[in-house]
Design a protein around this motif. Structure first.
Motif, short mmCIF file in Angstrom:
data_model
loop_
_atom_site.label_atom_id
_atom_site.label_comp_id
_atom_site.label_asym_id
_atom_site.label_seq_id
_atom_site.Cartn_x
_atom_site.Cartn_y
_atom_site.Cartn_z
N ASN A 1 0.85 -1.09 -0.10
CA ASN A 1 0.18 0.07 0.12
C ASN A 1 0.76 1.11 -0.25
O ASN A 1 0.68 2.17 -0.52
N LEU A 2 1.97 1.23 0.59
CA LEU A 2 2.94 2.35 0.55
C LEU A 2 3.36 2.71 -0.69
O LEU A 2 3.45 3.78 -1.13
N VAL A 3 3.84 1.52 -1.49
CA VAL A 3 4.41 1.79 -2.58
C VAL A 3 3.47 1.76 -4.05
O VAL A 3 3.73 2.68 -4.85
N LEU A 4 2.17 1.87 -3.58
CA LEU A 4 1.14 2.02 -4.76
C LEU A 4 0.99 3.40 -4.77
O LEU A 4 0.62 4.08 -5.81
N ASP A 5 1.08 4.12 -3.60
CA ASP A 5 0.93 5.67 -3.74
C ASP A 5 2.21 6.39 -4.09
O ASP A 5 2.35 7.76 -4.43
N TRP A 6 3.20 5.84 -4.58
CA TRP A 6 4.56 6.22 -4.73
C TRP A 6 5.13 6.03 -6.18
O TRP A 6 5.77 6.70 -6.90
N ALA A 7 4.89 4.55 -6.51
CA ALA A 7 5.61 4.03 -7.72
C ALA A 7 4.55 4.30 -8.89
O ALA A 7 3.47 4.30 -8.61
N ASP A 8 5.14 3.97 -10.05
CA ASP A 8 4.40 3.96 -11.17
C ASP A 8 4.01 2.32 -11.49
O ASP A 8 2.65 2.13 -11.82
N ARG A 9 4.84 1.60 -11.37
CA ARG A 9 4.48 -0.03 -11.43
C ARG A 9 5.01 -0.66 -10.10
O ARG A 9 5.81 -0.03 -9.37
N ALA A 10 4.21 -1.72 -9.96
CA ALA A 10 4.83 -2.66 -8.84
C ALA A 10 4.89 -4.02 -9.43
O ALA A 10 4.05 -4.46 -10.22
N ALA A 11 5.84 -4.72 -8.76
CA ALA A 11 6.13 -6.17 -8.99
C ALA A 11 5.70 -7.03 -7.84
O ALA A 11 6.61 -6.59 -6.73
N VAL A 12 5.05 -7.82 -7.73
CA VAL A 12 5.04 -8.71 -6.60
C VAL A 12 5.67 -9.89 -6.59
O VAL A 12 5.43 -10.90 -7.44
N MET A 13 6.49 -10.20 -5.56
CA MET A 13 7.21 -11.58 -5.43
C MET A 13 6.79 -12.27 -4.15
O MET A 13 6.39 -12.01 -3.32
N ARG A 14 6.78 -13.59 -4.70
CA ARG A 14 6.44 -14.71 -3.45
C ARG A 14 7.40 -15.92 -3.67
O ARG A 14 7.20 -16.24 -5.04
N LYS A 15 7.72 -16.39 -2.68
CA LYS A 15 8.78 -17.63 -2.86
C LYS A 15 9.55 -17.63 -4.06
O LYS A 15 9.69 -18.50 -4.73
N GLY A 16 10.20 -16.66 -4.19
CA GLY A 16 11.17 -16.77 -5.00
C GLY A 16 10.89 -16.52 -6.61
O GLY A 16 11.58 -16.49 -7.65
N ARG A 17 9.60 -15.89 -6.78
CA ARG A 17 8.92 -15.77 -8.07
C ARG A 17 8.15 -14.63 -8.09
O ARG A 17 7.61 -14.37 -7.20
N LEU A 18 8.06 -14.08 -9.27
CA LEU A 18 7.06 -13.07 -9.74
C LEU A 18 5.76 -13.42 -9.68
O LEU A 18 5.46 -14.46 -10.69
N VAL A 19 4.93 -13.03 -9.00
CA VAL A 19 3.32 -13.49 -9.21
C VAL A 19 2.29 -12.55 -9.93
O VAL A 19 1.44 -12.73 -10.57
N GLU A 20 2.98 -11.35 -9.91
CA GLU A 20 1.87 -10.17 -10.72
C GLU A 20 2.69 -8.98 -10.63
O GLU A 20 3.39 -8.60 -9.98
N GLU A 21 2.55 -8.28 -11.85
CA GLU A 21 3.22 -6.97 -12.26
C GLU A 21 2.33 -5.97 -13.06
O GLU A 21 1.67 -6.42 -13.83
N GLY A 22 2.22 -4.97 -12.86
CA GLY A 22 1.59 -4.06 -13.28
C GLY A 22 1.52 -2.50 -12.85
O GLY A 22 2.17 -2.41 -11.85
N PRO A 23 0.91 -1.72 -13.73
CA PRO A 23 0.81 -0.28 -13.14
C PRO A 23 0.06 -0.25 -11.61
O PRO A 23 -0.76 -0.78 -11.51
N CYS A 24 0.42 0.58 -10.73
CA CYS A 24 -0.09 0.90 -9.60
C CYS A 24 -1.70 1.09 -9.58
O CYS A 24 -2.37 0.24 -8.82
N ASP A 25 -2.05 1.89 -10.59
CA ASP A 25 -3.37 2.26 -10.54
C ASP A 25 -4.32 0.94 -10.95
O ASP A 25 -5.51 0.69 -10.19
N VAL A 26 -3.54 0.18 -11.65
CA VAL A 26 -4.30 -1.22 -11.89
C VAL A 26 -4.38 -2.12 -10.69
O VAL A 26 -5.27 -2.77 -10.28
N LEU A 27 -3.34 -2.30 -10.22
CA LEU A 27 -3.11 -2.93 -9.05
C LEU A 27 -4.02 -2.75 -7.95
O LEU A 27 -4.74 -3.46 -7.21
N ARG A 28 -4.01 -1.45 -7.68
CA ARG A 28 -4.85 -0.90 -6.55
C ARG A 28 -6.13 -1.38 -6.64
O ARG A 28 -7.01 -1.60 -5.75
N THR A 29 -6.84 -1.48 -7.77
CA THR A 29 -8.30 -1.59 -8.03
C THR A 29 -8.50 -2.99 -8.62
O THR A 29 -9.50 -3.64 -8.32
#
Ligand SMILES: Nc1ncnc2c1ncn2[C@@H]1O[C@H](COP(=O)(O)OP(=O)(O)OP(=O)(O)O)[C@@H](O)[C@H]1O
Length: 254
Positions: free
Chosen positions: A192-220
């Motif tokens: 939630n902190l980075v969604l307000d700050w970054a352009d895009r976010a990439a989400v990692m879990r157990k050594g893999r990327l599970v989702e990546e996209g523009p913050c606006d899209v991820l938020r909603t």
């Protein structure tokens, strides 16, 4: 770790987010060529403006890229040696990157310390143990400002700081980006902190990327259940600040 595919354009802010142990810091270390032995990159490439970094020795990296990729870490004390003043380390870093007279480098170091909101003369003459965590993180960012890297990698730069200092460090990174046009890779566990700050976010879990996209899209409309879980779990910094300050968000100073 597998299947990590990230791209950062100049002037872009990408956040790499995930729970503790998901592999965020190792990803940053792999990019920087600083993986601790015996860990190593066994496949894939890390390209910086067309150069494959994996093919460079540590010495070549330091020489060619030292000033072009800047770093700020959670452990702000580790950014400075306790044996030399902060000012002399800034001067040294600058003169290593760009040969110039000591006097000119000193003036530039003082200017950058002032720009990050520190009492410049005092911070310049201080040893790292004489400054607070927030002040040291600002001094580390003064170094970034001084060297003007094209890419800044910031690994949990606010985690060890109190909430107000953390907020001011986040703002400072935005200011530095505005001035230098650098791309920023921010590593954080707080989606939630980075969604307000970054352009895009990439989400990692157990050594893999599970989702990546523009913050606006991820938020909603985050599609991965783990991303949704993170969104539900973390309070944003602004929410926390409002609680902390009884509903008033003050200007942040370290
Ligand atoms: N030097 C090492 N040797 C072996 N395994 C390691 C080493 N450093 C980290 N790991 C493992 O790699 C995984 C990812 O670690 P990493 O430090 O990248 O996580 P992280 O997402 O940055 O976590 P945190 O938010 O707690 O810093 C963890 O399971 C960790 O135990």
């Amino acid at each position: 770790m597998k299947g990590i595919d990230l791209e950062i354009a100049p002037g872009e802010r990408l956040a790499l987010v995930g729970e503790s142990g998901s592999g965020k810091s190792l990803t940053a270390s792999a990019i920087l060529g600083l993986l601790p032995a015996p860990l190593r990159v066994t496949a894939g490439t890390v390209r910086f403006q067309g150069t494959d970094l994996a093919g460079l020795s540590r010495k070549e990296r330091r020489k060619g890229l030292g000033a072009r990729i800047g770093c700020v870490f959670q452990d702000y004390r580790g950014s400075f040696s306790p044996y030399h003043t902060v000012g002399s380390q800034l001067v040294e870093a600058l003169r290593t990157a760009r040969p110039m007279k000591r006097k000119q480098a000193k003036q530039m170091a003082l200017d950058s310390l002032e720009q990050v909101g520190l009492p410049a003369e005092r911070a310049y003459a201080s040893y790292s143990f004489q400054l607070s965590g927030g002040q040291l993180q600002r001094a580390a960012l003064a170094c970034v400002l001084l060297l003007r890297p094209e890419l800044l990698i910031a690994d949990e730069p606010t985690t060890a700081l109190d909430i107000v200092s953390g907020r001011s460090v986040m703002q400072l990174m935005l200011d530095i980006q505005r001035q230098t046009g650098c791309g920023i890779l921010l590593i954080s566990h707080d989606l939630n902190l980075v969604l307000d700050w970054a352009d895009r976010a990439a989400v990692m879990r157990k050594g893999r990327l599970v989702e990546e996209g523009p913050c606006d899209v991820l938020r909603t409309s985050a599609s991965h259940p783990y991303t949704q879980e993170l969104l539900a779990a973390c309070p944003s910094l602004d929410d926390a600040l409002h609680r902390h300050e009884g509903g008033h968000v003050h200007e942040a100073h370290c």
